[in-house]
Design an enzyme around this catalytic site. Sequence first.
Site, mmCIF file in Angstrom:
data_model
loop_
_atom_site.group_PDB
_atom_site.id
_atom_site.type_symbol
_atom_site.label_atom_id
_atom_site.label_comp_id
_atom_site.label_asym_id
_atom_site.label_seq_id
_atom_site.Cartn_x
_atom_site.Cartn_y
_atom_site.Cartn_z
ATOM 1 N N ARG A 52 0.851 -1.081 -0.147
ATOM 2 C CA ARG A 52 -0.058 0.012 -0.034
ATOM 3 C C ARG A 52 0.801 1.192 -0.065
ATOM 4 O O ARG A 52 0.263 2.385 -0.402
ATOM 5 C CB ARG A 52 -0.844 -0.099 1.289
ATOM 6 C CG ARG A 52 -1.892 1.257 1.383
ATOM 7 C CD ARG A 52 -3.219 0.954 2.054
ATOM 8 N NE ARG A 52 -3.264 0.012 3.042
ATOM 9 C CZ ARG A 52 -2.761 0.201 4.284
ATOM 10 N NH1 ARG A 52 -2.336 1.425 4.782
ATOM 11 N NH2 ARG A 52 -2.790 -0.684 5.268
ATOM 12 N N TYR A 56 -15.842 20.820 -11.286
ATOM 13 C CA TYR A 56 -16.235 19.309 -11.723
ATOM 14 C C TYR A 56 -17.245 19.208 -10.866
ATOM 15 O O TYR A 56 -17.161 19.036 -9.459
ATOM 16 C CB TYR A 56 -15.011 18.441 -11.693
ATOM 17 C CG TYR A 56 -15.301 17.056 -11.993
ATOM 18 C CD1 TYR A 56 -15.649 16.635 -13.261
ATOM 19 C CD2 TYR A 56 -15.028 16.096 -11.138
ATOM 20 C CE1 TYR A 56 -15.854 15.326 -13.428
ATOM 21 C CE2 TYR A 56 -15.128 14.945 -11.193
ATOM 22 C CZ TYR A 56 -15.500 14.277 -12.577
ATOM 23 O OH TYR A 56 -15.857 13.022 -12.852
ATOM 24 N N ASP A 112 -7.329 21.743 -9.571
ATOM 25 C CA ASP A 112 -7.532 20.562 -10.654
ATOM 26 C C ASP A 112 -6.884 21.000 -12.088
ATOM 27 O O ASP A 112 -7.428 21.978 -12.813
ATOM 28 C CB ASP A 112 -8.996 20.330 -10.798
ATOM 29 C CG ASP A 112 -9.368 19.126 -11.347
ATOM 30 O OD1 ASP A 112 -8.597 18.722 -12.325
ATOM 31 O OD2 ASP A 112 -10.240 18.352 -10.981
ATOM 32 N N LYS A 160 -7.764 10.731 -17.651
ATOM 33 C CA LYS A 160 -7.868 11.526 -18.899
ATOM 34 C C LYS A 160 -6.482 11.311 -19.832
ATOM 35 O O LYS A 160 -6.434 10.286 -20.264
ATOM 36 C CB LYS A 160 -8.282 13.187 -18.675
ATOM 37 C CG LYS A 160 -9.246 13.194 -17.650
ATOM 38 C CD LYS A 160 -10.545 12.793 -18.158
ATOM 39 C CE LYS A 160 -11.681 12.458 -17.076
ATOM 40 N NZ LYS A 160 -11.992 13.553 -16.018
HETATM 41 C C1 LIG Z 1 -12.670 13.364 -14.954
HETATM 42 C C2 LIG Z 1 -12.403 14.600 -14.225
HETATM 43 C C3 LIG Z 1 -12.090 14.206 -12.786
HETATM 44 C C4 LIG Z 1 -12.260 12.791 -12.029
HETATM 45 O O1 LIG Z 1 -11.349 11.879 -12.588
HETATM 46 P P1 LIG Z 1 -11.871 10.394 -12.420
HETATM 47 O O2 LIG Z 1 -10.691 9.417 -12.985
HETATM 48 O O3 LIG Z 1 -13.150 10.042 -13.486
HETATM 49 O O4 LIG Z 1 -12.442 10.132 -10.789
HETATM 50 C C5 LIG Z 1 -11.682 15.246 -11.911
HETATM 51 N N1 LIG Z 1 -11.637 16.410 -12.311
HETATM 52 C C6 LIG Z 1 -11.957 16.724 -13.622
HETATM 53 C C7 LIG Z 1 -11.518 18.303 -13.931
HETATM 54 C C8 LIG Z 1 -12.308 15.791 -14.526
HETATM 55 O O5 LIG Z 1 -12.509 16.040 -15.794
#
Ligand SMILES: *Cc1c(COP(=O)(O)O)cnc(C)c1O
Length: 385
Positions: free
Chosen positions: A52, A105, A177, A202
Amino acid sequence: MKDDSILTHAGRHPKQNHGVVNPPVYHASTILFPTLDTFYGRDKSIKSTYGRKGTPTVFSLQDAVCELEGGHGTILAPSGLAAVTAAIQACTKAGDHVLIPDSVYAPTRMFMDQTLARFGVSAEYYDPTIGSGIEAQVKPETSVIFMEAPGSWTFEMQDVPAIVDVAKKHDIITIIDNTWAAGYFFKPLALGVDISVQAATKYIVGHSDTMMGVITCNKETFQRVQDMAFLSGMCAGPDDVYLAQRGLRSMGTRLRQHHTNGIKLAEWLQQRPEVLRVMHPALPDDPGHALWKRDFTGACGLFGFVMKSVEERQLAAMMDNMKFFGMGYSWGGFESLLIPTNPASVRTVTKWDVEGQSMRIHVGLEDFDDLIADLEAGFDRLAKA
Ligand SMILES: *Cc1c(COP(=O)(O)O)cnc(C)c1O
């Protein structure tokens, strides 16, 4: 090292691994200590002590992302949302107040309102374009200012340095973010932001096949985030970590293609009679363009546009028969995506009063002319429905 060399080389150690180019995938819970001294922690020469806490597979991705974002340390999370929530939790306690952009988000907002609120942390939303005006919303108990630029669905840019100035003056931690810029087109830590989180799901993963989050911290915030992640049991699986580090190696090339085709497609949409407005900060007439130009070096393939109001059967005629544009959540993979959105439904302090059908588009790596033909055919079906 320049970014493209970081992407291809950082975190890899072929010489320690029989010359193999990629890091091995270690599946581990138990890791054996060679001596009692290492077991008792007096000898700190052992880097991995428990699955972990990370293995060389994990360190490989952490080190590469950390170098890319210019941080002190990077922590992995099992999803992008887990990265967001761990970073916020690491920097808050009961009684604290957190400032969140109204364009955030949506699941980040839901976490604040439904989960952290139960632990006595209050979220207050702010106009994402507020800049230094955010000072008016700062309270003595404000512990975090959260940012996301451009905003989800509506793509407003934020004046990050202006907000960081206010935060530093009041001893407030800043978290951003940074998913849209993928740590490649924007370097928030260089501008004084404390923590940059990304949904690596992403562009880092880049192939729509793995969930992953990364949290990159400066020296002042690293320990608390590492402790939070460890004590909440957060870790990412080895095969997923491997896929994320593999995606990272080609991210620069992919992003340049997303950048070029994204802007071209945004310009094409601006000329279409069906389209009222395009939300893309790289377009010169976008309200966020000056900030984007000042702080970012490129744009990914994700942006928004608003079509004239349509009836649902017209929208369905378009959406149900697209050839290349898939209808699905997430983005950042090699393929194009298109979804309808409803920005007004997820805002509380600013008004999204743009009449019409909002859409979010991800421009993938397909041939540009094929994408145009697909959209053109879609608009034709919409008109005829
Ligand atoms: C998709 C996304 C997230 C969350 O990511 P996951 O891997 O789907 O949990 C957080 N912030 C933004 C801006 C996103 O586009």
